[in-house]
Design a protein around this motif. Structure first.
Motif, PDB file in Angstrom:
ATOM      1  N   UNK A  90       0.855  -1.196   0.000  1.00 61.91           N
ATOM      2  CA  UNK A  90       0.000   0.000   0.000  1.00 61.91           C
ATOM      3  C   UNK A  90       0.890   1.245   0.000  1.00 61.91           C
ATOM      4  N   UNK A  91       1.015   1.874  -1.164  1.00 65.05           N
ATOM      5  CA  UNK A  91       1.910   3.013  -1.343  1.00 65.05           C
ATOM      6  C   UNK A  91       1.134   4.318  -1.335  1.00 65.05           C
ATOM      7  N   UNK A  92       1.696   5.347  -0.724  1.00 67.69           N
ATOM      8  CA  UNK A  92       1.100   6.676  -0.693  1.00 67.69           C
ATOM      9  C   UNK A  92       1.756   7.501  -1.805  1.00 67.69           C
ATOM     10  N   UNK A  93       1.147   7.483  -2.973  1.00 65.79           N
ATOM     11  CA  UNK A  93       1.743   8.144  -4.132  1.00 65.79           C
ATOM     12  C   UNK A  93       1.770   9.658  -3.982  1.00 65.79           C
ATOM     13  N   UNK A  94       0.751  10.232  -3.373  1.00 67.75           N
ATOM     14  CA  UNK A  94       0.706  11.685  -3.222  1.00 67.75           C
ATOM     15  C   UNK A  94       1.890  12.181  -2.402  1.00 67.75           C
ATOM     16  N   UNK A  95       2.203  11.481  -1.347  1.00 68.63           N
ATOM     17  CA  UNK A  95       3.317  11.873  -0.482  1.00 68.63           C
ATOM     18  C   UNK A  95       4.656  11.764  -1.216  1.00 68.63           C
ATOM     19  N   UNK A  96       4.721  10.936  -2.242  1.00 72.05           N
ATOM     20  CA  UNK A  96       5.980  10.711  -2.958  1.00 72.05           C
ATOM     21  C   UNK A  96       6.188  11.659  -4.143  1.00 72.05           C
ATOM     22  N   UNK A  97       5.188  12.476  -4.472  1.00 73.45           N
ATOM     23  CA  UNK A  97       5.334  13.404  -5.595  1.00 73.45           C
ATOM     24  C   UNK A  97       6.362  14.483  -5.280  1.00 73.45           C
ATOM     25  N   UNK A  98       7.076  14.961  -6.300  1.00 75.07           N
ATOM     26  CA  UNK A  98       8.040  16.054  -6.082  1.00 75.07           C
ATOM     27  C   UNK A  98       7.322  17.344  -5.672  1.00 75.07           C
ATOM     28  N   UNK A  99       8.039  18.211  -4.963  1.00 69.30           N
ATOM     29  CA  UNK A  99       7.458  19.454  -4.460  1.00 69.30           C
ATOM     30  C   UNK A  99       6.861  20.325  -5.565  1.00 69.30           C
ATOM     31  N   UNK A 100       7.526  20.435  -6.710  1.00 68.93           N
ATOM     32  CA  UNK A 100       7.011  21.314  -7.767  1.00 68.93           C
ATOM     33  C   UNK A 100       5.656  20.836  -8.288  1.00 68.93           C
ATOM     34  N   UNK A 101       5.447  19.536  -8.351  1.00 68.60           N
ATOM     35  CA  UNK A 101       4.146  19.012  -8.793  1.00 68.60           C
ATOM     36  C   UNK A 101       3.095  19.239  -7.712  1.00 68.60           C
ATOM     37  N   UNK A 102       3.471  19.015  -6.450  1.00 65.59           N
ATOM     38  CA  UNK A 102       2.521  19.270  -5.361  1.00 65.59           C
ATOM     39  C   UNK A 102       2.138  20.747  -5.296  1.00 65.59           C
ATOM     40  N   UNK A 103       3.092  21.638  -5.525  1.00 64.32           N
ATOM     41  CA  UNK A 103       2.780  23.071  -5.517  1.00 64.32           C
ATOM     42  C   UNK A 103       1.812  23.413  -6.643  1.00 64.32           C
ATOM     43  N   UNK A 104       1.957  22.768  -7.774  1.00 66.94           N
ATOM     44  CA  UNK A 104       1.021  22.980  -8.885  1.00 66.94           C
ATOM     45  C   UNK A 104      -0.383  22.519  -8.491  1.00 66.94           C
ATOM     46  N   UNK A 105      -0.470  21.374  -7.838  1.00 70.18           N
ATOM     47  CA  UNK A 105      -1.765  20.864  -7.369  1.00 70.18           C
ATOM     48  C   UNK A 105      -2.358  21.837  -6.343  1.00 70.18           C
ATOM     49  N   UNK A 106      -1.530  22.322  -5.416  1.00 73.03           N
ATOM     50  CA  UNK A 106      -2.000  23.261  -4.394  1.00 73.03           C
ATOM     51  C   UNK A 106      -2.555  24.540  -5.015  1.00 73.03           C
ATOM     52  N   UNK A 107      -2.026  24.917  -6.159  1.00 75.12           N
ATOM     53  CA  UNK A 107      -2.473  26.164  -6.786  1.00 75.12           C
ATOM     54  C   UNK A 107      -3.935  26.103  -7.221  1.00 75.12           C
ATOM     55  N   UNK A 108      -4.496  24.914  -7.332  1.00 78.85           N
ATOM     56  CA  UNK A 108      -5.896  24.762  -7.720  1.00 78.85           C
ATOM     57  C   UNK A 108      -6.849  24.724  -6.515  1.00 78.85           C
ATOM     58  N   UNK A 109      -6.290  24.655  -5.317  1.00 79.44           N
ATOM     59  CA  UNK A 109      -7.126  24.559  -4.120  1.00 79.44           C
ATOM     60  C   UNK A 109      -7.487  25.937  -3.587  1.00 79.44           C
ATOM     61  N   UNK A 110      -8.609  25.999  -2.886  1.00 78.98           N
ATOM     62  CA  UNK A 110      -8.973  27.210  -2.154  1.00 78.98           C
ATOM     63  C   UNK A 110      -8.018  27.338  -0.967  1.00 78.98           C
ATOM     64  N   UNK A 111      -7.756  28.570  -0.544  1.00 79.28           N
ATOM     65  CA  UNK A 111      -6.831  28.771   0.574  1.00 79.28           C
ATOM     66  C   UNK A 111      -7.325  28.097   1.848  1.00 79.28           C
ATOM     67  N   UNK A 112      -8.628  28.072   2.072  1.00 80.59           N
ATOM     68  CA  UNK A 112      -9.137  27.395   3.272  1.00 80.59           C
ATOM     69  C   UNK A 112      -8.819  25.903   3.220  1.00 80.59           C
ATOM     70  N   UNK A 113      -8.782  25.323   2.020  1.00 75.40           N
ATOM     71  CA  UNK A 113      -8.441  23.908   1.881  1.00 75.40           C
ATOM     72  C   UNK A 113      -6.948  23.662   2.121  1.00 75.40           C
TER      73      UNK A 113
END
Length: 178
Positions: A90-113
């Motif tokens: 059981x692998x946690x793929x989200x936790x293993x993503x590079x920071x630049x990809x996670x920051x891109x994903x975060x850019x689509x979220x509302x600040x409260x999220x």
């Protein structure tokens, strides 16, 4: 999807609980769990002692209570639970993503999220509070931001400039002061 993972699934280091000064490394690969320890002692007979290494397949690790207890004692319940999940495939793929990809994903979220996401783990807290994240927030969500403000933002910090100049509560305070 497991083929996207590197050879090392988890690597953590730490010191044994007091009063011990021993140092440990836990390495989980695709096939095995390796716990290496270095004895740290002032005693003459302990000097120059080679590290000890316990190596088990994933299946054997799940059955080895002694090794699991040692991992728990040094690294805690979360690391032990994560190691056991990895051994079960059981692998946690989200936790293993590079920071630049996670920051891109975060850019689509509302600040409260992102505020809630920052509570999930140290890594997400670090990302959600990073200057890089807040720079993206200011540049892409604040139409009033101009290039003239960039030096001020760099000096003050992007997060601080957001809450000082662009956050809805900042504009309400400006209205009240008029």
């Amino acid at each position: 999807m497991a083929s996207l993972l590197g050879e090392h699934l988890l690597e953590v280091t730490g010191q044994a609980p007091a009063p011990s000064k021993d140092f440990y490394q836990l390495l989980v690969t695709k096939k095995e769990v390796i716990l290496t320890s270095w004895k740290i002692s002032l005693r003459i007979d302990a000097r120059g002692a080679p590290p000890s290494r316990q190596k088990e397949s994933h299946r054997n690790f799940l059955k080895d209570k002694t090794l699991k207890d040692e991992v728990f004692a040094v690294f805690g319940k979360r690391t032990l639970d994560h190691t056991m999940l990895l051994c079960q495939g059981q692998f946690d793929y989200l936790e293993r993503l590079p920071d630049d990809i996670l920051l891109k994903i975060l850019s689509y979220l509302q600040l409260k999220d992102t505020t809630l996401l920052a509570q999930v783990s140290r890594r997400f807290r670090k990302l959600c509070n990073s200057d890089k994240f807040w720079e993206e927030v200011v540049r892409h969500r604040c139409p009033e931001f101009t290039s003239d403000m960039e030096d001020v933002a760099k000096a003050m910090g992007w997060r601080r400039i957001y809450f000082t100049c662009f956050h809805p509560s900042a504009s309400m305070q400006q209205e009240r002061s008029k």
